[in-house]
Design a protein around this motif. Structure first.
Motif, short mmCIF file in Angstrom:
data_model
loop_
_atom_site.label_atom_id
_atom_site.label_comp_id
_atom_site.label_asym_id
_atom_site.label_seq_id
_atom_site.Cartn_x
_atom_site.Cartn_y
_atom_site.Cartn_z
N VAL A 64 -61.66 -44.95 -8.68
CA VAL A 64 -62.26 -44.91 -7.34
C VAL A 64 -63.22 -46.10 -7.16
O VAL A 64 -63.21 -46.76 -6.11
CB VAL A 64 -62.99 -43.57 -7.14
CG1 VAL A 64 -63.89 -43.63 -5.92
CG2 VAL A 64 -61.97 -42.45 -6.99
N GLY A 65 -64.03 -46.37 -8.17
CA GLY A 65 -64.94 -47.51 -8.07
C GLY A 65 -64.20 -48.82 -7.92
O GLY A 65 -64.61 -49.70 -7.14
N THR A 66 -63.08 -48.97 -8.64
CA THR A 66 -62.28 -50.20 -8.53
C THR A 66 -61.71 -50.37 -7.13
O THR A 66 -61.78 -51.45 -6.53
CB THR A 66 -61.15 -50.16 -9.57
OG1 THR A 66 -61.72 -50.07 -10.89
CG2 THR A 66 -60.31 -51.41 -9.48
N LEU A 67 -61.13 -49.29 -6.59
CA LEU A 67 -60.55 -49.38 -5.25
C LEU A 67 -61.60 -49.63 -4.18
O LEU A 67 -61.38 -50.40 -3.24
CB LEU A 67 -59.78 -48.09 -4.95
CG LEU A 67 -58.54 -47.82 -5.80
CD1 LEU A 67 -57.93 -46.47 -5.45
CD2 LEU A 67 -57.51 -48.93 -5.64
N ILE A 68 -62.75 -48.98 -4.32
CA ILE A 68 -63.81 -49.16 -3.31
C ILE A 68 -64.35 -50.59 -3.33
O ILE A 68 -64.54 -51.21 -2.27
CB ILE A 68 -64.93 -48.14 -3.54
CG1 ILE A 68 -64.45 -46.73 -3.19
CG2 ILE A 68 -66.17 -48.49 -2.73
CD1 ILE A 68 -65.46 -45.64 -3.46
N ASP A 99 -55.47 -54.97 -13.27
CA ASP A 99 -56.47 -55.16 -14.33
C ASP A 99 -57.03 -53.82 -14.80
O ASP A 99 -57.21 -53.59 -16.01
CB ASP A 99 -57.62 -56.05 -13.83
CG ASP A 99 -57.15 -57.46 -13.52
OD1 ASP A 99 -56.11 -57.88 -14.08
OD2 ASP A 99 -57.81 -58.14 -12.69
N TYR A 100 -57.31 -52.94 -13.84
CA TYR A 100 -57.83 -51.62 -14.24
C TYR A 100 -56.79 -50.84 -15.03
O TYR A 100 -57.13 -50.14 -15.99
CB TYR A 100 -58.25 -50.82 -13.00
CG TYR A 100 -58.70 -49.42 -13.35
CD1 TYR A 100 -59.97 -49.19 -13.87
CD2 TYR A 100 -57.84 -48.33 -13.19
CE1 TYR A 100 -60.38 -47.91 -14.21
CE2 TYR A 100 -58.25 -47.05 -13.54
CZ TYR A 100 -59.51 -46.85 -14.04
OH TYR A 100 -59.91 -45.59 -14.39
N THR A 101 -55.51 -50.93 -14.66
CA THR A 101 -54.46 -50.22 -15.38
C THR A 101 -54.37 -50.69 -16.82
O THR A 101 -54.19 -49.87 -17.75
CB THR A 101 -53.11 -50.43 -14.67
OG1 THR A 101 -53.22 -49.97 -13.32
CG2 THR A 101 -52.01 -49.66 -15.36
#
Length: 304
Positions: A231-235, A250-252
């Motif tokens: 959620v933090g990455t998408l926001i 990158d998060y994956t």
């Protein structure tokens, strides 16, 4: 006198049976989300919460007697209920009502059955009743933690598929709401719980809720560090105009690295956890099979 005593015990057992049945009914059929018979599939979370809590309004007059006075404790209990899947408006009130009911029931039950308890407990009926009441207060909390842990495990199981499908959809040029709609339809069979959460986020976005608020609610309902990271990455990517697909890729990669590291830690603990069952279960049988015949022959030789 004996018949009256048996009648009283029978009434106590009947109270316990009815109370446990009521607890099961409330927990499984009235509070658990989603309410499929009352709310259409894909409806927003707020709609299911309102529809599932109307039947609990009769408890509202007892709110000031049941809810704790500490506001922080109320928030903590509400968060635990939300993360366990009980997101109805009256969930916290019903939870404390169940604690009070079970405390009363188990206290009365042990008070009625204390003459048959072992040891010196029959001589202290008040202590026995207090033990029963304490058990009744403790049981709902353990059940809630069990529901919460099981739900979080189901969400964790759906995280890899969620990340992969979301990355594919965003890389194909879909917007975040359209990507979430596509992902929830694909996850419906394999991971229905995760699909329901994604469908709730998608419905809130379509209803005009900002992405920040909808994603924050998803993270709060999940209560998982992995979901908070996603959620933090998408926001952050949406707020600063970064490429969602590159950021999510990158998060994956980081998520898979952390997942692999945790798997290595669990594998390293296996040898330590196997010590106790090997010592108590495997080695005695091994010694009986291997050393037993030799000992028998030695005994026969010395006896002859």
């Amino acid at each position: 006198m004996l018949d009256q005593l048996l009648l009283v015990r029978g009434i106590g057992l009947l109270m316990v049976t009815l109370s446990i049945s009521l607890v099961s009914y409330l927990l499984i059929f009235r509070l658990k989300r989603p309410a499929k018979a009352m709310v259409p599939e894909g409806a927003p979370v707020a709609v299911s919460a309102v529809a599932g809590s109307r039947s609990m309004e009769w408890l509202s007059p007892a709110r000031k007697y049941l809810l704790p006075a500490d506001e922080k404790e109320q928030i903590s209990v509400s968060r635990r209920l939300l993360q366990a899947g009980f997101d109805q408006e009256q969930a916290s009130l019903v939870y404390h009502a169940l604690k009070a009911l079970l405390a009363l029931v188990f206290g009365v039950l042990l008070l009625l059955l204390h003459p048959w308890l072992p040891g010196d407990l029959p001589e202290y009926p008040e202590l026995v009743a207090m033990i029963g009441a304490a058990f009744g207060l403790f049981l709902p909390s353990k059940l809630l933690d069990s529901f919460r842990q099981r739900r979080q495990q189901q969400l964790i199981a759906g995280m890899p598929q969620l990340l992969d499908m979301l990355l594919i959809c965003l890389s194909a040029g879909l917007s975040l709401p359209r990507a979430l709609e596509r992902v929830q339809s694909e996850l419906r069979l394999a991971h229905p719980l995760m699909a329901g959460e994604v469908a709730g986020v998608s419905a809130e976005l379509n209803a005009g809720v900002t992405p920040d608020a909808a994603l924050h609610r998803f993270a709060e309902r999940a209560g998982l560090q992995e979901v908070r990271g996603l959620v933090g990455t998408l926001i952050e990517a949406h707020r600063y105009g970064a490429n969602l697909s590159d950021t999510l890729r990158d998060y994956t990669q980081d998520f898979r690295a952390i997942r692999l590291h945790r798997a290595d830690l669990q594998a390293a603990k296996v040898s330590t956890r196997l010590v106790f069952p090997m010592v108590t279960c495997i080695w005695p049988g091994f010694f009986v099979v291997v050393v037993g015949p030799a000992i028998l022959r030695m005994l026969e030789a010395f006896a002859g």
